[in-house]
Scaffold this motif. Sequence first.
Motif, PDB file in Angstrom:
ATOM      1  N   VAL A 179       0.878  -1.172   0.000  1.00  0.00           N
ATOM      2  CA  VAL A 179       0.000   0.000   0.000  1.00  0.00           C
ATOM      3  C   VAL A 179       0.912   1.217   0.000  1.00  0.00           C
ATOM      4  N   ASP A 180       0.719   2.082  -0.981  1.00  0.00           N
ATOM      5  CA  ASP A 180       1.536   3.287  -1.123  1.00  0.00           C
ATOM      6  C   ASP A 180       0.659   4.512  -0.958  1.00  0.00           C
ATOM      7  N   VAL A 181       1.222   5.538  -0.327  1.00  0.00           N
ATOM      8  CA  VAL A 181       0.505   6.800  -0.177  1.00  0.00           C
ATOM      9  C   VAL A 181       1.306   7.882  -0.877  1.00  0.00           C
ATOM     10  N   GLY A 182       0.633   8.599  -1.779  1.00  0.00           N
ATOM     11  CA  GLY A 182       1.234   9.732  -2.471  1.00  0.00           C
ATOM     12  C   GLY A 182       0.712  11.028  -1.878  1.00  0.00           C
ATOM     13  N   ASP A 183       0.980  12.118  -2.560  1.00  0.00           N
ATOM     14  CA  ASP A 183       0.535  13.422  -2.069  1.00  0.00           C
ATOM     15  C   ASP A 183      -0.982  13.542  -1.998  1.00  0.00           C
ATOM     16  N   LYS A 184      -1.676  12.883  -2.929  1.00  0.00           N
ATOM     17  CA  LYS A 184      -3.130  13.050  -3.000  1.00  0.00           C
ATOM     18  C   LYS A 184      -3.873  11.733  -3.183  1.00  0.00           C
ATOM     19  N   TYR A 185      -3.233  10.613  -2.883  1.00  0.00           N
ATOM     20  CA  TYR A 185      -3.890   9.321  -3.103  1.00  0.00           C
ATOM     21  C   TYR A 185      -3.291   8.236  -2.217  1.00  0.00           C
ATOM     22  N   ILE A 186      -4.029   7.127  -2.131  1.00  0.00           N
ATOM     23  CA  ILE A 186      -3.536   5.897  -1.527  1.00  0.00           C
ATOM     24  C   ILE A 186      -3.751   4.799  -2.567  1.00  0.00           C
ATOM     25  N   ASP A 187      -2.713   4.003  -2.813  1.00  0.00           N
ATOM     26  CA  ASP A 187      -2.772   2.906  -3.783  1.00  0.00           C
ATOM     27  C   ASP A 187      -2.700   1.574  -3.067  1.00  0.00           C
ATOM     28  N   PHE A 188      -3.604   0.670  -3.448  1.00  0.00           N
ATOM     29  CA  PHE A 188      -3.577  -0.717  -2.993  1.00  0.00           C
ATOM     30  C   PHE A 188      -3.065  -1.528  -4.185  1.00  0.00           C
ATOM     31  N   ASN A 189      -1.940  -2.222  -4.005  1.00  0.00           N
ATOM     32  CA  ASN A 189      -1.281  -2.930  -5.097  1.00  0.00           C
ATOM     33  C   ASN A 189      -1.437  -4.441  -4.927  1.00  0.00           C
ATOM     34  N   PHE A 190      -1.735  -5.123  -6.037  1.00  0.00           N
ATOM     35  CA  PHE A 190      -2.035  -6.549  -6.004  1.00  0.00           C
ATOM     36  C   PHE A 190      -1.179  -7.304  -7.005  1.00  0.00           C
ATOM     37  N   VAL A 191      -0.930  -8.595  -6.704  1.00  0.00           N
ATOM     38  CA  VAL A 191      -0.212  -9.462  -7.630  1.00  0.00           C
ATOM     39  C   VAL A 191      -0.841 -10.847  -7.602  1.00  0.00           C
ATOM     40  N   LYS A 192      -0.956 -11.432  -8.792  1.00  0.00           N
ATOM     41  CA  LYS A 192      -1.489 -12.793  -8.950  1.00  0.00           C
ATOM     42  C   LYS A 192      -0.783 -13.408 -10.158  1.00  0.00           C
ATOM     43  N   ASP A 193      -0.024 -14.474  -9.928  1.00  0.00           N
ATOM     44  CA  ASP A 193       0.659 -15.181 -11.028  1.00  0.00           C
ATOM     45  C   ASP A 193       1.446 -14.224 -11.921  1.00  0.00           C
ATOM     46  N   ASP A 194       2.243 -13.355 -11.337  1.00  0.00           N
ATOM     47  CA  ASP A 194       3.079 -12.373 -12.043  1.00  0.00           C
ATOM     48  C   ASP A 194       2.287 -11.288 -12.771  1.00  0.00           C
ATOM     49  N   LEU A 195       0.997 -11.231 -12.566  1.00  0.00           N
ATOM     50  CA  LEU A 195       0.177 -10.151 -13.098  1.00  0.00           C
ATOM     51  C   LEU A 195      -0.104  -9.182 -11.960  1.00  0.00           C
ATOM     52  N   VAL A 196      -0.258  -7.908 -12.286  1.00  0.00           N
ATOM     53  CA  VAL A 196      -0.425  -6.894 -11.246  1.00  0.00           C
ATOM     54  C   VAL A 196      -1.641  -6.015 -11.532  1.00  0.00           C
ATOM     55  N   HIS A 197      -2.084  -5.319 -10.503  1.00  0.00           N
ATOM     56  CA  HIS A 197      -3.124  -4.301 -10.653  1.00  0.00           C
ATOM     57  C   HIS A 197      -3.061  -3.415  -9.422  1.00  0.00           C
ATOM     58  N   ASN A 198      -3.674  -2.248  -9.513  1.00  0.00           N
ATOM     59  CA  ASN A 198      -3.759  -1.408  -8.329  1.00  0.00           C
ATOM     60  C   ASN A 198      -5.083  -0.664  -8.295  1.00  0.00           C
ATOM     61  N   LYS A 199      -5.529  -0.379  -7.094  1.00  0.00           N
ATOM     62  CA  LYS A 199      -6.732   0.420  -6.870  1.00  0.00           C
ATOM     63  C   LYS A 199      -6.282   1.720  -6.227  1.00  0.00           C
ATOM     64  N   ARG A 200      -6.527   2.829  -6.901  1.00  0.00           N
ATOM     65  CA  ARG A 200      -6.152   4.145  -6.386  1.00  0.00           C
ATOM     66  C   ARG A 200      -7.385   4.843  -5.824  1.00  0.00           C
ATOM     67  N   ILE A 201      -7.252   5.322  -4.601  1.00  0.00           N
ATOM     68  CA  ILE A 201      -8.287   6.117  -3.953  1.00  0.00           C
ATOM     69  C   ILE A 201      -7.724   7.528  -3.786  1.00  0.00           C
ATOM     70  N   TRP A 202      -8.349   8.478  -4.442  1.00  0.00           N
ATOM     71  CA  TRP A 202      -7.909   9.867  -4.350  1.00  0.00           C
ATOM     72  C   TRP A 202      -8.379  10.475  -3.033  1.00  0.00           C
ATOM     73  N   PHE A 203      -7.565  11.339  -2.465  1.00  0.00           N
ATOM     74  CA  PHE A 203      -7.959  12.056  -1.262  1.00  0.00           C
ATOM     75  C   PHE A 203      -9.101  13.016  -1.610  1.00  0.00           C
ATOM     76  N   PRO A 204      -9.937  13.338  -0.635  1.00  0.00           N
ATOM     77  CA  PRO A 204     -10.999  14.325  -0.883  1.00  0.00           C
ATOM     78  C   PRO A 204     -10.392  15.649  -1.353  1.00  0.00           C
TER      79      PRO A 204
END
Length: 191
Positions: A32-57
């Motif tokens: 889980v990474d936090v940037g200046d205006k977002y939080i990212d949830f990062n996922f991996v499955k069988d060498d494939l990746v994806h992320n869910k970004r939630i922007w700050f209000p």
Amino acid sequence: MITAKDIFDQINTGTGTKIGVGVHANVKLSGVDVGDKYIDFNFVKDDLVHNKRIWFPSDKIFQNDGESEAEARKRDLNDRLVHIAKFLHIFKGEEVTKTLQAPTFAEYAERAAEMLNEAKNTATLNLKLIYDKEGRYSTFGRFANYVEKYEEGKEPRIKFSDWEIENRSKKSASIDDDIDEPSANSVGNLV
């Protein structure tokens, strides 16, 4: 000398390819990474990746008809918090989810990310991915019903909603691949 050769070789090795549309079991939260205006949830499955970004209000807020600005801000905040709370509940339990506090959303995100990164190896997940509105790429839905805790030997409980089947289960007509379209009970990668 500037060249794209190195990155071209990297992107053509299959590394970094996104997890496709479907319900996927036993997916790892890689961080889980936090940037200046977002939080990212990062996922991996069988060498494939994806992320869910939630922007700050932000200062710009959409108000529904009959909704005060205060009500709109509260709804917007809750819509963002529910994603973080879902992950906290899976990895840290009900007590932590109910008691974690911070004076700002950014600080709340930082504290949650720290806790989730410490606990990321304690559970795996079931994820549901749908097509984006153009029908080209896999993405997460707006609501937090795209994730649940994986339970060994049990089928995922998350399913495609009727709306997702109708509106986000088909590739764009400009894409020629033949694919199976998800049903409400679909499990697995559909691309």
